[in-house]
Design an enzyme around this catalytic site. Sequence first.
Site, PDB file in Angstrom:
ATOM      1  CE  LYS A 149      -3.328  -0.421   2.998  1.00 49.42           C
ATOM      2  NZ  LYS A 149      -4.239  -0.367   4.165  1.00 49.42           N
ATOM      3  CE  LYS A 183      -3.492  -3.310  10.009  1.00 48.90           C
ATOM      4  NZ  LYS A 183      -3.773  -2.372   8.889  1.00 48.90           N
ATOM      5  CB  THR A 240      -9.477   5.362   5.473  1.00 46.17           C
ATOM      6  OG1 THR A 240      -8.369   5.523   6.354  1.00 46.17           O
ATOM      7  CG2 THR A 240      -9.348   4.041   4.743  1.00 46.17           C
TER       8      THR A 240
HETATM    9  N1  GLU Z   1      -4.855   0.973   9.612  1.00 38.44           N
HETATM   10  C1  GLU Z   1      -4.841   1.805   8.467  1.00 38.44           C
HETATM   11  C2  GLU Z   1      -4.549   0.968   7.229  1.00 38.44           C
HETATM   12  O1  GLU Z   1      -4.768  -0.215   7.201  1.00 38.44           O
HETATM   13  C3  GLU Z   1      -3.941   3.020   8.619  1.00 38.44           C
HETATM   14  C4  GLU Z   1      -2.484   2.755   8.770  1.00 38.44           C
HETATM   15  C5  GLU Z   1      -1.649   3.985   9.092  1.00 38.44           C
HETATM   16  O2  GLU Z   1      -2.187   5.087   9.055  1.00 38.44           O
HETATM   17  O3  GLU Z   1      -0.480   3.800   9.386  1.00 38.44           O
HETATM   18  O4  GLU Z   1      -4.165   1.462   6.201  1.00 38.44           O
END
Ligand code: GLU
Length: 478
Positions: free
Chosen positions: A100, A112, A200
Amino acid sequence: MATNILVADEDTHFFGDVCKNFDYAAQFTKHDAGLLDQIKSCNSVYRFRFPIRRGNGFEVIDAWRVEHSHHQSPTKGGIRYSEMVNEDEVMALAALMTYKCAIVNVPFGGAKGGIKINPKNYTVSELENITRRYTVELIKKNFIGPSIDVPAPDYGSGEREMSWIADTYATMNPGQLDAMGAVTGKPIALHGIAGRREATGRGVAIAIRECVSFGEDMQKIGLLPGLAGKKVIVQGLGNVGYYSAKFLAEFGALIVGLCEFEGAIYNEDGLDIEAVFQHRKATGSILGYAGAKKEFKNTMEGLEQPCDILVPAALENQITEDNIRNIQAKIIAEGANGPTSPEAEAIFYANGGIIIPDMYANAGGVTVSYFEWLKNLSHVAFGRMNRRFEENSNLNLVNMVEGITGTSLTPMQRSTIIKGASELELVNSGLEDTMIRSYHEIRETYKSNPAIGTLRSAAMVGAINKIAVSYQNLGIWP
Ligand code: GLU
Protein backbone atom coordinates in the site's frame (compact mmCIF):
# COMPACT_ATOMS: atom_id res chain seq x y z
CA MET A 1 -28.69 -19.28 1.35
CA ALA A 2 -26.18 -16.60 2.38
CA THR A 3 -24.47 -17.16 5.71
CA ASN A 4 -23.36 -14.42 8.06
CA ILE A 5 -19.60 -14.17 7.61
CA LEU A 6 -19.03 -10.62 8.79
CA VAL A 7 -16.63 -12.07 11.37
CA ALA A 8 -13.22 -13.12 10.03
CA ASP A 9 -12.40 -16.80 10.19
CA GLU A 10 -9.34 -17.99 12.22
CA ASP A 11 -8.34 -20.20 9.35
CA THR A 12 -8.40 -17.73 6.47
CA HIS A 13 -4.81 -18.23 5.20
CA PHE A 14 -4.93 -14.54 4.53
CA PHE A 15 -1.14 -14.14 4.33
CA GLY A 16 -1.06 -17.01 1.84
CA ASP A 17 -3.61 -15.17 -0.33
CA VAL A 18 -1.50 -12.00 -0.29
CA CYS A 19 1.57 -14.06 -1.24
CA LYS A 20 -0.35 -15.76 -4.06
CA ASN A 21 -1.19 -12.38 -5.52
CA PHE A 22 2.46 -11.35 -5.08
CA ASP A 23 3.73 -14.45 -6.90
CA TYR A 24 1.32 -13.92 -9.76
CA ALA A 25 2.30 -10.26 -10.16
CA ALA A 26 6.02 -11.05 -9.80
CA GLN A 27 5.92 -12.88 -13.17
CA PHE A 28 5.42 -9.51 -14.81
CA THR A 29 8.59 -8.08 -13.25
CA LYS A 30 12.22 -8.86 -14.02
CA HIS A 31 13.68 -9.22 -10.56
CA ASP A 32 15.99 -11.80 -9.10
CA ALA A 33 14.15 -14.65 -7.29
CA GLY A 34 16.08 -13.89 -4.08
CA LEU A 35 15.05 -10.25 -4.14
CA LEU A 36 11.42 -11.22 -4.72
CA ASP A 37 11.61 -13.62 -1.79
CA GLN A 38 13.04 -10.88 0.42
CA ILE A 39 10.25 -8.46 -0.56
CA LYS A 40 7.53 -11.03 0.06
CA SER A 41 8.65 -12.34 3.47
CA CYS A 42 7.69 -10.87 6.83
CA ASN A 43 10.95 -9.56 8.30
CA SER A 44 10.02 -9.54 12.00
CA VAL A 45 7.12 -11.17 13.80
CA TYR A 46 6.86 -10.28 17.48
CA ARG A 47 4.30 -12.29 19.40
CA PHE A 48 3.87 -11.52 23.08
CA ARG A 49 1.53 -12.02 26.01
CA PHE A 50 1.04 -9.83 29.04
CA PRO A 51 -1.22 -9.91 32.08
CA ILE A 52 -3.71 -7.25 33.13
CA ARG A 53 -5.60 -7.03 36.38
CA ARG A 54 -9.32 -7.72 35.86
CA GLY A 55 -11.98 -8.00 38.56
CA ASN A 56 -10.45 -9.98 41.39
CA GLY A 57 -7.92 -11.74 39.18
CA PHE A 58 -5.74 -11.40 36.11
CA GLU A 59 -6.21 -11.98 32.42
CA VAL A 60 -3.46 -12.77 29.94
CA ILE A 61 -3.68 -10.83 26.67
CA ASP A 62 -2.30 -12.12 23.34
CA ALA A 63 -0.74 -9.49 21.11
CA TRP A 64 1.42 -9.06 18.00
CA ARG A 65 3.43 -6.54 16.08
CA VAL A 66 4.68 -7.57 12.66
CA GLU A 67 7.16 -5.52 10.66
CA HIS A 68 6.87 -6.88 7.16
CA SER A 69 9.52 -4.88 5.31
CA HIS A 70 12.40 -2.59 6.23
CA HIS A 71 13.24 -1.39 2.74
CA GLN A 72 12.14 2.03 4.07
CA SER A 73 12.13 3.33 7.63
CA PRO A 74 10.06 3.67 9.68
CA THR A 75 7.63 0.83 9.19
CA LYS A 76 3.98 1.82 9.45
CA GLY A 77 0.59 0.30 10.11
CA GLY A 78 -2.39 0.24 12.42
CA ILE A 79 -3.17 -1.80 15.51
CA ARG A 80 -6.24 -4.00 15.32
CA TYR A 81 -8.23 -4.66 18.49
CA SER A 82 -10.28 -7.75 17.79
CA GLU A 83 -11.11 -11.10 19.33
CA MET A 84 -10.52 -12.67 15.93
CA VAL A 85 -6.95 -11.38 15.48
CA ASN A 86 -4.40 -14.09 14.77
CA GLU A 87 -0.79 -14.20 13.59
CA ASP A 88 -1.63 -15.04 9.98
CA GLU A 89 -3.94 -12.04 9.79
CA VAL A 90 -1.44 -9.59 11.29
CA MET A 91 1.25 -10.85 8.88
CA ALA A 92 -1.09 -10.44 5.90
CA LEU A 93 -2.12 -6.95 6.97
CA ALA A 94 1.52 -5.94 7.54
CA ALA A 95 2.40 -7.16 4.04
CA LEU A 96 -0.52 -5.23 2.57
CA MET A 97 0.82 -2.11 4.33
CA THR A 98 4.17 -2.53 2.55
CA TYR A 99 2.51 -2.73 -0.87
CA LYS A 100 0.00 0.00 0.00
CA CYS A 101 2.73 2.47 0.97
CA ALA A 102 4.66 1.70 -2.21
CA ILE A 103 1.55 2.16 -4.39
CA VAL A 104 0.82 5.64 -3.03
CA ASN A 105 4.50 6.64 -2.78
CA VAL A 106 4.52 6.92 1.01
CA PRO A 107 8.13 6.26 2.09
CA PHE A 108 7.45 3.64 4.78
CA GLY A 109 7.83 -0.10 5.14
CA GLY A 110 4.73 -2.04 6.17
CA ALA A 111 3.76 -3.17 9.66
CA LYS A 112 0.67 -4.13 11.63
CA GLY A 113 -0.28 -4.79 15.24
CA GLY A 114 -2.95 -6.91 16.83
CA ILE A 115 -4.43 -7.18 20.33
CA LYS A 116 -6.71 -10.16 20.76
CA ILE A 117 -9.61 -8.61 22.66
CA ASN A 118 -13.12 -7.47 21.92
CA PRO A 119 -12.86 -3.86 23.11
CA LYS A 120 -16.62 -3.81 23.83
CA ASN A 121 -16.05 -6.25 26.72
CA TYR A 122 -13.58 -4.00 28.56
CA THR A 123 -13.97 -0.82 30.59
CA VAL A 124 -12.21 2.33 29.42
CA SER A 125 -9.65 2.01 32.20
CA GLU A 126 -8.97 -1.66 31.27
CA LEU A 127 -8.52 -0.62 27.63
CA GLU A 128 -6.12 2.10 28.73
CA ASN A 129 -4.13 -0.42 30.80
CA ILE A 130 -3.98 -2.85 27.87
CA THR A 131 -2.92 -0.15 25.40
CA ARG A 132 -0.25 1.32 27.67
CA ARG A 133 1.14 -2.12 28.51
CA TYR A 134 1.14 -3.09 24.81
CA THR A 135 3.11 0.10 24.08
CA VAL A 136 5.64 -0.66 26.82
CA GLU A 137 6.14 -4.15 25.36
CA LEU A 138 6.85 -2.56 21.97
CA ILE A 139 9.29 -0.08 23.53
CA LYS A 140 11.14 -2.91 25.34
CA LYS A 141 11.82 -4.65 22.04
CA ASN A 142 12.45 -1.50 19.97
CA PHE A 143 9.28 -2.06 17.95
CA ILE A 144 8.07 1.54 18.12
CA GLY A 145 9.56 4.99 17.50
CA PRO A 146 9.31 7.83 14.99
CA SER A 147 12.16 6.39 12.93
CA ILE A 148 11.49 2.71 13.76
CA ASP A 149 7.84 1.68 13.58
CA VAL A 150 4.84 4.01 13.79
CA PRO A 151 1.44 2.53 14.73
CA ALA A 152 -1.94 4.03 13.84
CA PRO A 153 -5.62 3.16 14.28
CA ASP A 154 -7.17 0.12 12.67
CA TYR A 155 -10.31 -1.95 13.22
CA GLY A 156 -11.34 -1.52 16.89
CA SER A 157 -8.97 1.35 17.73
CA GLY A 158 -9.07 5.11 17.22
CA GLU A 159 -7.83 8.49 18.38
CA ARG A 160 -8.26 7.68 22.08
CA GLU A 161 -5.99 4.61 21.88
CA MET A 162 -3.43 6.56 19.82
CA SER A 163 -3.25 9.28 22.48
CA TRP A 164 -2.54 6.64 25.16
CA ILE A 165 0.22 5.24 22.97
CA ALA A 166 1.70 8.71 22.34
CA ASP A 167 1.62 9.56 26.03
CA THR A 168 3.19 6.23 27.07
CA TYR A 169 5.91 6.55 24.43
CA ALA A 170 6.70 10.17 25.39
CA THR A 171 6.77 9.29 29.10
CA MET A 172 9.21 6.43 28.51
CA ASN A 173 11.40 8.56 26.22
CA PRO A 174 11.82 11.82 28.13
CA GLY A 175 13.36 14.63 26.12
CA GLN A 176 12.86 12.92 22.76
CA LEU A 177 11.94 15.88 20.58
CA ASP A 178 10.15 13.81 17.94
CA ALA A 179 8.26 11.55 20.35
CA MET A 180 4.86 12.54 18.93
CA GLY A 181 5.93 11.09 15.57
CA ALA A 182 5.91 7.62 17.17
CA VAL A 183 2.21 7.15 16.41
CA THR A 184 -0.32 8.72 14.02
CA GLY A 185 -4.09 9.06 14.05
CA LYS A 186 -3.83 11.11 17.26
CA PRO A 187 -6.49 13.64 18.26
CA ILE A 188 -5.87 17.08 16.73
CA ALA A 189 -5.38 18.52 20.23
CA LEU A 190 -2.54 16.02 20.77
CA HIS A 191 -0.44 16.72 17.67
CA GLY A 192 -2.80 14.99 15.24
CA ILE A 193 -3.64 16.44 11.83
CA ALA A 194 -6.84 17.86 10.34
CA GLY A 195 -8.52 15.39 7.98
CA ARG A 196 -6.95 12.15 9.30
CA ARG A 197 -10.18 10.79 10.77
CA GLU A 198 -12.03 10.93 7.46
CA ALA A 199 -8.97 10.26 5.25
CA THR A 200 -9.50 6.55 4.49
CA GLY A 201 -13.16 7.04 3.53
CA ARG A 202 -12.37 10.17 1.53
CA GLY A 203 -9.65 8.22 -0.29
CA VAL A 204 -12.06 5.35 -1.07
CA ALA A 205 -14.57 7.82 -2.54
CA ILE A 206 -11.87 9.54 -4.65
CA ALA A 207 -10.62 6.14 -5.87
CA ILE A 208 -14.12 5.19 -7.02
CA ARG A 209 -14.72 8.59 -8.64
CA GLU A 210 -11.48 8.23 -10.58
CA CYS A 211 -12.26 4.67 -11.65
CA VAL A 212 -15.72 5.55 -13.00
CA SER A 213 -14.41 8.63 -14.80
CA PHE A 214 -12.91 6.53 -17.64
CA GLY A 215 -15.64 6.13 -20.26
CA GLU A 216 -13.89 3.34 -22.12
CA ASP A 217 -13.43 1.27 -18.93
CA MET A 218 -17.03 1.81 -17.86
CA GLN A 219 -18.32 0.80 -21.27
CA LYS A 220 -16.55 -2.56 -20.91
CA ILE A 221 -18.44 -3.32 -17.71
CA GLY A 222 -21.75 -1.91 -18.93
CA LEU A 223 -21.84 1.31 -16.90
CA LEU A 224 -22.01 4.95 -17.92
CA PRO A 225 -19.05 7.13 -16.90
CA GLY A 226 -19.32 9.40 -13.84
CA LEU A 227 -20.47 8.96 -10.28
CA ALA A 228 -23.74 10.90 -10.56
CA GLY A 229 -26.65 8.60 -9.72
CA LYS A 230 -24.52 5.44 -9.36
CA LYS A 231 -26.11 3.09 -6.83
CA VAL A 232 -23.80 2.07 -4.00
CA ILE A 233 -24.03 -0.46 -1.17
CA VAL A 234 -21.61 -0.03 1.74
CA GLN A 235 -20.81 -2.77 4.23
CA GLY A 236 -19.67 -1.41 7.61
CA LEU A 237 -20.62 1.86 9.22
CA GLY A 238 -17.34 2.24 11.11
CA ASN A 239 -14.87 5.01 10.33
CA VAL A 240 -14.05 3.79 6.80
CA GLY A 241 -17.58 2.83 5.73
CA TYR A 242 -19.25 5.89 7.19
CA TYR A 243 -16.92 8.38 5.54
CA SER A 244 -16.80 6.44 2.25
CA ALA A 245 -20.59 6.63 2.10
CA LYS A 246 -20.68 10.29 3.14
CA PHE A 247 -18.16 11.43 0.50
CA LEU A 248 -19.63 9.22 -2.24
CA ALA A 249 -23.01 10.84 -1.58
CA GLU A 250 -21.34 14.26 -1.68
CA PHE A 251 -19.80 13.34 -5.05
CA GLY A 252 -23.27 12.54 -6.41
CA ALA A 253 -23.66 8.78 -5.85
CA LEU A 254 -26.81 7.28 -4.35
CA ILE A 255 -26.23 5.14 -1.24
CA VAL A 256 -28.92 2.48 -1.61
CA GLY A 257 -27.75 -0.11 0.92
CA LEU A 258 -25.96 -0.27 4.26
CA CYS A 259 -24.90 -3.47 6.01
CA GLU A 260 -23.73 -3.97 9.59
CA PHE A 261 -23.36 -6.87 12.06
CA GLU A 262 -27.00 -6.76 13.04
CA GLY A 263 -28.39 -6.77 9.49
CA ALA A 264 -28.80 -4.67 6.37
CA ILE A 265 -31.14 -1.99 5.03
CA TYR A 266 -31.96 -1.03 1.44
CA ASN A 267 -33.81 1.67 -0.46
CA GLU A 268 -33.29 2.01 -4.23
CA ASP A 269 -34.16 5.73 -3.96
CA GLY A 270 -31.26 6.34 -1.54
CA LEU A 271 -30.58 6.34 2.20
CA ASP A 272 -29.59 9.36 4.28
CA ILE A 273 -26.26 8.27 5.81
CA GLU A 274 -26.29 10.79 8.63
CA ALA A 275 -29.85 9.86 9.60
CA VAL A 276 -29.01 6.12 9.57
CA PHE A 277 -25.87 6.78 11.62
CA GLN A 278 -27.89 8.75 14.22
CA HIS A 279 -30.59 6.06 14.26
CA ARG A 280 -27.95 3.39 14.96
CA LYS A 281 -26.39 5.53 17.68
CA ALA A 282 -29.76 5.94 19.37
CA THR A 283 -31.09 2.37 18.99
CA GLY A 284 -27.92 0.27 18.66
CA SER A 285 -29.02 -1.05 15.23
CA ILE A 286 -29.47 0.07 11.65
CA LEU A 287 -32.62 -2.08 11.53
CA GLY A 288 -35.83 -0.20 12.15
CA TYR A 289 -34.64 2.90 10.26
CA ALA A 290 -37.82 4.53 8.92
CA GLY A 291 -36.27 5.50 5.55
CA ALA A 292 -35.47 1.88 4.55
CA LYS A 293 -37.77 0.03 2.13
CA LYS A 294 -36.24 -3.39 2.84
CA GLU A 295 -34.47 -4.88 5.86
CA PHE A 296 -32.44 -8.07 6.15
CA LYS A 297 -31.57 -9.77 9.43
CA ASN A 298 -28.75 -11.51 7.59
CA THR A 299 -26.19 -8.83 6.73
CA MET A 300 -24.85 -10.81 3.75
CA GLU A 301 -28.20 -10.56 1.96
CA GLY A 302 -27.68 -6.81 1.99
CA LEU A 303 -24.54 -7.17 -0.18
CA GLU A 304 -26.51 -9.09 -2.79
CA GLN A 305 -29.09 -6.36 -3.55
CA PRO A 306 -29.15 -4.42 -6.86
CA CYS A 307 -26.44 -1.75 -7.14
CA ASP A 308 -23.58 -0.57 -9.40
CA ILE A 309 -20.84 -0.38 -6.77
CA LEU A 310 -20.25 -2.42 -3.63
CA VAL A 311 -17.93 -1.07 -0.93
CA PRO A 312 -17.01 -3.75 1.61
CA ALA A 313 -15.57 -1.66 4.45
CA ALA A 314 -15.76 -4.07 7.37
CA LEU A 315 -13.42 -7.05 7.60
CA GLU A 316 -11.55 -9.53 5.43
CA ASN A 317 -13.02 -12.57 3.69
CA GLN A 318 -16.56 -11.28 3.19
CA ILE A 319 -16.89 -12.03 -0.53
CA THR A 320 -16.01 -15.60 -1.40
CA GLU A 321 -16.80 -18.32 -3.92
CA ASP A 322 -19.99 -18.92 -1.95
CA ASN A 323 -21.58 -15.52 -2.48
CA ILE A 324 -19.74 -13.78 -5.37
CA ARG A 325 -22.23 -15.00 -7.97
CA ASN A 326 -25.04 -13.29 -6.06
CA ILE A 327 -23.29 -9.91 -6.03
CA GLN A 328 -25.06 -7.62 -8.53
CA ALA A 329 -22.52 -4.76 -8.44
CA LYS A 330 -20.17 -4.22 -11.40
CA ILE A 331 -17.47 -2.60 -9.27
CA ILE A 332 -16.23 -3.74 -5.87
CA ALA A 333 -14.18 -1.07 -4.10
CA GLU A 334 -12.34 -2.57 -1.15
CA GLY A 335 -12.53 -0.18 1.80
CA ALA A 336 -11.53 -3.02 4.14
CA ASN A 337 -8.33 -5.01 3.82
CA GLY A 338 -8.77 -8.38 2.10
CA PRO A 339 -12.59 -8.51 1.84
CA THR A 340 -12.56 -10.52 -1.44
CA SER A 341 -11.03 -13.98 -1.72
CA PRO A 342 -8.78 -14.66 -4.78
CA GLU A 343 -11.29 -17.25 -6.07
CA ALA A 344 -14.15 -14.76 -5.82
CA GLU A 345 -12.06 -12.12 -7.58
CA ALA A 346 -11.38 -14.41 -10.54
CA ILE A 347 -15.09 -15.21 -10.90
CA PHE A 348 -16.05 -11.52 -10.62
CA TYR A 349 -13.64 -10.46 -13.39
CA ALA A 350 -14.70 -13.39 -15.57
CA ASN A 351 -18.29 -12.16 -15.22
CA GLY A 352 -17.31 -8.69 -16.39
CA GLY A 353 -16.72 -6.79 -13.16
CA ILE A 354 -13.71 -4.93 -11.76
CA ILE A 355 -12.28 -4.66 -8.26
CA ILE A 356 -10.54 -1.55 -6.95
CA PRO A 357 -8.09 -3.33 -4.64
CA ASP A 358 -7.68 -2.65 -0.93
CA MET A 359 -3.98 -1.80 -1.09
CA TYR A 360 -4.85 1.17 -3.27
CA ALA A 361 -8.49 1.93 -2.38
CA ASN A 362 -7.97 2.32 1.36
CA ALA A 363 -4.51 3.92 1.22
CA GLY A 364 -5.90 7.37 2.10
CA GLY A 365 -5.46 6.64 5.81
CA VAL A 366 -1.76 5.93 5.65
CA THR A 367 -1.26 8.80 3.20
CA VAL A 368 -2.61 11.30 5.71
CA SER A 369 -0.74 9.48 8.50
CA TYR A 370 2.38 10.31 6.51
CA PHE A 371 1.36 13.99 6.50
CA GLU A 372 0.77 13.79 10.28
CA TRP A 373 4.21 12.24 10.81
CA LEU A 374 5.80 15.00 8.70
CA LYS A 375 3.94 17.61 10.78
CA ASN A 376 5.19 15.98 14.00
CA LEU A 377 8.81 15.90 12.79
CA SER A 378 8.68 19.49 11.55
CA HIS A 379 6.88 20.71 14.69
CA VAL A 380 4.74 23.13 12.71
CA ALA A 381 1.22 22.89 11.32
CA PHE A 382 0.87 22.92 7.53
CA GLY A 383 -0.03 26.40 6.30
CA ARG A 384 1.19 28.20 9.42
CA MET A 385 4.20 29.87 7.79
CA ASN A 386 2.68 30.79 4.44
CA ARG A 387 -1.08 31.25 4.80
CA ARG A 388 -1.14 34.99 5.55
CA PHE A 389 1.71 35.68 3.13
CA GLU A 390 -0.26 33.93 0.36
CA GLU A 391 -3.39 35.89 1.23
CA ASN A 392 -1.51 39.21 1.08
CA SER A 393 0.07 38.32 -2.28
CA ASN A 394 -3.33 37.26 -3.67
CA LEU A 395 -4.89 40.48 -2.37
CA ASN A 396 -2.21 42.60 -4.06
CA LEU A 397 -2.75 40.72 -7.31
CA VAL A 398 -6.54 41.12 -7.20
CA ASN A 399 -6.24 44.86 -6.41
CA MET A 400 -3.79 45.31 -9.28
CA VAL A 401 -5.96 43.41 -11.83
CA GLU A 402 -9.05 45.31 -10.71
CA GLY A 403 -7.13 48.61 -11.06
CA ILE A 404 -5.86 47.77 -14.55
CA THR A 405 -9.12 46.35 -15.92
CA GLY A 406 -11.43 48.77 -14.13
CA THR A 407 -13.71 45.89 -13.06
CA SER A 408 -14.40 44.74 -9.54
CA LEU A 409 -15.04 41.26 -8.22
CA THR A 410 -17.97 40.38 -5.96
CA PRO A 411 -17.06 39.98 -2.24
CA MET A 412 -17.54 36.20 -2.68
CA GLN A 413 -15.17 36.04 -5.70
CA ARG A 414 -12.62 38.15 -3.83
CA SER A 415 -12.59 35.96 -0.75
CA THR A 416 -12.37 32.75 -2.83
CA ILE A 417 -9.36 34.02 -4.77
CA ILE A 418 -7.58 35.64 -1.84
CA LYS A 419 -7.96 32.85 0.72
CA GLY A 420 -4.72 31.07 1.74
CA ALA A 421 -4.90 27.30 2.27
CA SER A 422 -5.69 25.87 5.72
CA GLU A 423 -4.12 22.67 7.05
CA LEU A 424 -7.29 20.73 6.18
CA GLU A 425 -7.32 22.04 2.62
CA LEU A 426 -3.67 21.17 2.14
CA VAL A 427 -4.18 17.68 3.57
CA ASN A 428 -7.24 17.05 1.37
CA SER A 429 -5.45 18.36 -1.69
CA GLY A 430 -2.40 16.15 -1.02
CA LEU A 431 -4.68 13.17 -0.49
CA GLU A 432 -6.66 13.79 -3.67
CA ASP A 433 -3.52 14.22 -5.73
CA THR A 434 -2.07 10.99 -4.29
CA MET A 435 -5.20 8.94 -4.98
CA ILE A 436 -5.62 10.24 -8.53
CA ARG A 437 -1.99 9.81 -9.55
CA SER A 438 -1.81 6.33 -8.08
CA TYR A 439 -4.97 5.24 -9.91
CA HIS A 440 -3.51 6.41 -13.20
CA GLU A 441 -0.29 4.48 -12.51
CA ILE A 442 -2.19 1.29 -11.70
CA ARG A 443 -4.50 1.66 -14.71
CA GLU A 444 -1.58 2.15 -17.07
CA THR A 445 0.09 -1.02 -15.82
CA TYR A 446 -3.24 -2.88 -16.06
CA LYS A 447 -3.68 -1.82 -19.66
CA SER A 448 -0.05 -2.45 -20.60
CA ASN A 449 -0.49 -6.23 -20.56
CA PRO A 450 -3.87 -8.03 -20.64
CA ALA A 451 -2.28 -11.06 -18.94
CA ILE A 452 -1.95 -9.02 -15.72
CA GLY A 453 -5.72 -9.45 -15.55
CA THR A 454 -6.76 -7.46 -12.46
CA LEU A 455 -6.20 -4.01 -10.99
CA ARG A 456 -4.89 -5.79 -7.88
CA SER A 457 -2.13 -7.54 -9.81
CA ALA A 458 -1.36 -4.30 -11.65
CA ALA A 459 -1.06 -2.45 -8.33
CA MET A 460 1.17 -5.24 -7.03
CA VAL A 461 3.45 -5.12 -10.10
CA GLY A 462 3.98 -1.39 -9.47
CA ALA A 463 4.59 -1.96 -5.76
CA ILE A 464 7.15 -4.74 -6.38
CA ASN A 465 9.04 -2.57 -8.87
CA LYS A 466 9.22 0.38 -6.47
CA ILE A 467 10.31 -1.75 -3.49
CA ALA A 468 12.94 -3.45 -5.67
CA VAL A 469 14.36 -0.02 -6.54
CA SER A 470 14.63 0.76 -2.79
CA TYR A 471 16.64 -2.42 -2.22
CA GLN A 472 18.80 -1.63 -5.22
CA ASN A 473 19.37 1.90 -3.85
CA LEU A 474 20.38 0.39 -0.51
CA GLY A 475 23.06 -1.47 -2.45
CA ILE A 476 21.70 -4.84 -1.28
CA TRP A 477 20.74 -6.12 -4.72
CA PRO A 478 22.34 -5.31 -8.04
N1 GLU B 1 -4.86 0.97 9.61
C1 GLU B 1 -4.84 1.81 8.47
C2 GLU B 1 -4.55 0.97 7.23
O1 GLU B 1 -4.77 -0.22 7.20
C3 GLU B 1 -3.94 3.02 8.62
C4 GLU B 1 -2.48 2.76 8.77
C5 GLU B 1 -1.65 3.99 9.09
O2 GLU B 1 -2.19 5.09 9.06
O3 GLU B 1 -0.48 3.80 9.39
O4 GLU B 1 -4.17 1.46 6.20
